[in-house]
Motif scaffolding. Sequence first.
Motif, short mmCIF file in Angstrom:
data_model
loop_
_atom_site.label_atom_id
_atom_site.label_comp_id
_atom_site.label_asym_id
_atom_site.label_seq_id
_atom_site.Cartn_x
_atom_site.Cartn_y
_atom_site.Cartn_z
N ARG A 187 9.98 -28.34 29.48
CA ARG A 187 8.82 -29.17 29.14
C ARG A 187 9.13 -30.65 29.35
O ARG A 187 8.29 -31.41 29.84
N ASN A 190 9.36 -31.32 33.27
CA ASN A 190 8.05 -31.27 33.94
C ASN A 190 7.12 -32.37 33.51
O ASN A 190 6.18 -32.73 34.23
N LYS A 192 4.82 -32.31 31.42
CA LYS A 192 3.44 -31.84 31.39
C LYS A 192 2.72 -32.38 30.16
O LYS A 192 3.33 -32.59 29.13
N ARG A 332 1.84 -37.16 26.93
CA ARG A 332 2.90 -37.22 25.93
C ARG A 332 3.26 -38.68 25.63
O ARG A 332 3.57 -39.46 26.52
#
Length: 367
Positions: A187, A190, A192, A332
């Motif tokens: 995670r 990536n 994402k 994020r």
Amino acid sequence: MKKILLNYGKLIFGSLSFVAFTLAGSPVGAQQVTVRASIDSLQLLVGEQTKIHLEVSMDANRKLQLPVINDTLVRGVEVLDIARPDTQKLNDNKRWVISQEYTVTSFDSALYYLPPLEVMVDDEKYRSESLALKVYSIPVDTLHPDQFFGPKTVVDVPIEWQDIDTMVYAFIIMLLLGAACVFFIVRFRNNKPIIRIIKIEPKLPPHQEAMKHIEEIKANKNVQREDPKLYYTELTDVIRTYIKDRFGFNALEMTSTEIIEHLLQVKDKESLKDLKYLFETADLVKFAKHAPMMNENDMNLVNAVDFINETKIEEDPNAKKEPTEIKVEEKRSKQGRIALMCSIGLTGVGAAIALYVGVKCIIDLFF
């Protein structure tokens, strides 16, 4: 007779002179050093241990060299340990008593002569008394040879759950934490966005929502009596919202006349007479400070309910509406990345500790 006495006197004088000369020529310190040795047990079984104690008493600040003993004291008597010397000061630090212990053993039965222990004080030798040690072997009953048994064979001990439970739990925890650590690493690499699913409960039909608010207005009698402007504002807002949701045009941004004109396209003029009267009364109250009667307020409330009932669209009562799910993607944040890195560190360390515990259990169990 006189001559004999004279010779006898010369002999005595010569003897005393020799003794005095001997005492004068002997070192003074010889009378000030004592060396003693003792043993805890004079008899031992093969393999047992005992201690030899060496004690040297001498004047303070003299140079002492204790005996240097290697692995054996004599052949057959092994030295297992030599304790550190212990010094005891006496007579206001004028005399020293130095003691040392030697732990010895023997594996051959015999009577051993232990020679005196030799120390050096100011480069002069002093010896302790000699000792003896008797070592016995284990007595063997030769009259009953049938009581002697050969070596036992190796017995395989069955492995029970209590022996491996810690190992199993450790590897399970390691796998779980390792999988979580890999997930967090993927995670993080990536980068994402975080996907959140928001559930939106189905809205009530327009007529039910409108009737719900009208019931709330109806229950508040004080507003009708004390603040008619607020009463008509709330009532017309409910009707405008219902018209927007029911007929599909933005009645909240229109005047009363514009709303009636749009409704004439789907309703006849006679059916809108009561609704038109409601809007006109509301305009007079809000802009001309009109003070309607209580029965007039109740009548306009009834007109609003009648309009809703006449124009509502009935839905299938057996139809069950499910909540609507909406996926929301959020980038994020910095705090999120820090939290992700901390999660990677914690799960990684936890997996490593669990692996160490599991491997240690394997080594202790099989090696």
